[in-house]
Design a protein around this motif. Structure first.
Motif, mmCIF file in Angstrom:
data_model
loop_
_atom_site.group_PDB
_atom_site.id
_atom_site.type_symbol
_atom_site.label_atom_id
_atom_site.label_comp_id
_atom_site.label_asym_id
_atom_site.label_seq_id
_atom_site.Cartn_x
_atom_site.Cartn_y
_atom_site.Cartn_z
ATOM 1 N N LYS A 68 0.803 -0.826 0.367
ATOM 2 C CA LYS A 68 -0.017 -0.048 0.265
ATOM 3 C C LYS A 68 0.608 1.052 -0.558
ATOM 4 O O LYS A 68 0.590 2.006 -0.465
ATOM 5 C CB LYS A 68 -0.645 -0.381 0.966
ATOM 6 N N LEU A 71 2.083 2.179 -3.557
ATOM 7 C CA LEU A 71 1.780 2.202 -4.297
ATOM 8 C C LEU A 71 1.459 4.206 -4.412
ATOM 9 O O LEU A 71 1.413 4.605 -5.211
ATOM 10 C CB LEU A 71 0.110 1.526 -4.127
ATOM 11 N N ARG A 75 2.432 6.818 -6.631
ATOM 12 C CA ARG A 75 1.058 7.431 -6.904
ATOM 13 C C ARG A 75 2.138 9.085 -7.185
ATOM 14 O O ARG A 75 1.453 9.887 -7.719
ATOM 15 C CB ARG A 75 -0.062 8.067 -6.248
ATOM 16 N N ALA A 127 2.487 -3.405 -9.264
ATOM 17 C CA ALA A 127 2.641 -1.978 -9.045
ATOM 18 C C ALA A 127 4.169 -2.316 -9.200
ATOM 19 O O ALA A 127 4.833 -1.284 -10.271
ATOM 20 C CB ALA A 127 3.052 -2.152 -7.239
ATOM 21 N N ALA A 141 -1.609 3.602 -10.406
ATOM 22 C CA ALA A 141 -1.324 3.159 -8.777
ATOM 23 C C ALA A 141 -2.637 3.474 -8.082
ATOM 24 O O ALA A 141 -2.398 2.705 -7.110
ATOM 25 C CB ALA A 141 -0.449 3.881 -7.995
ATOM 26 N N ALA A 144 -4.851 0.488 -8.574
ATOM 27 C CA ALA A 144 -3.970 -1.004 -7.157
ATOM 28 C C ALA A 144 -4.581 -0.831 -6.444
ATOM 29 O O ALA A 144 -4.126 -1.292 -5.435
ATOM 30 C CB ALA A 144 -2.824 -0.961 -7.813
ATOM 31 N N LEU A 145 -4.545 0.479 -5.689
ATOM 32 C CA LEU A 145 -5.061 0.722 -4.473
ATOM 33 C C LEU A 145 -6.191 0.586 -3.855
ATOM 34 O O LEU A 145 -6.417 0.125 -2.728
ATOM 35 C CB LEU A 145 -4.669 2.430 -3.799
#
Length: 170
Positions: A68, A71, A75, A127, A141, A144-145
């Motif tokens: 986390k 990411l 980002r 990632a 990102a 993906a989060l």
């Protein structure tokens, strides 16, 4: 029955009792040792599972947290080599704890862990692609989060099953 016969029967029973008492005692001692060994084996196996569960839970949560963080940093375009190394170390630790657990935990725990692993491995791969500039269509990102949020209930479910297996019921 005469007194002599009664006395002989009593004497024979007494002699047999005296002869068999050590044999009975030995048999009872052997049974007790076998039971103690079974109890110790159950205790040892429970302790092995507890240790494996603790390590798996810690490694899973650490990998999730660092994924986390990675990411967020990707980002925000502040992802560093140090971040990459920490994430890779967490991934390897997670993989190693899972491999160890495969040998001693029940299948239902492994199923819960596999469900979590599917999410974590998929997001980790995303990632890495995003970080390397090899993203697939629609991969970001931020996206993906959002997908990583799927791991949270799976983490909780895995922990619940592990605790249940250890006899910890809330």
């Amino acid at each position: 029955m005469s007194t002599v016969i009664a006395a002989m029967i009593t004497a024979v029973v007494g002699i047999l009792g005296t002869l068999f008492a050590p044999l009975l005692q030995q048999r009872m001692t052997v049974r007790q040792r076998e039971e103690d060994a079974r109890t110790e084996d159950r205790r040892r196996r429970t302790e092995e599972r507890r240790t494996a569960y603790t390590a798996m839970n810690r490694a899973s949560r650490q990998f999730h947290t660092l994924l986390k963080d990675a990411l967020h940093r990707i980002r925000d375009d502040v992802y560093t080599d140090e971040d990459r190394v920490r994430l890779e170390e967490a991934r390897r630790e997670y993989r190693d704890r899972y491999a160890e657990a495969q040998m001693i935990v029940p299948e239902r725990v492994l199923e819960a862990s596999r469900a979590l692993n599917t999410v974590l491995a998929g997001i980790d791969a995303q990632a890495k692609r995003i970080d390397r500039g090899l993203r697939r269509d629609g991969e970001t990102a931020a996206g993906a989060l959002l997908e990583l949020k799927e791991a949270e209930p799976r983490l909780a479910e895995m922990r619940r099953i592990m605790r249940e297996d250890l006899g910890i019921l809330d």
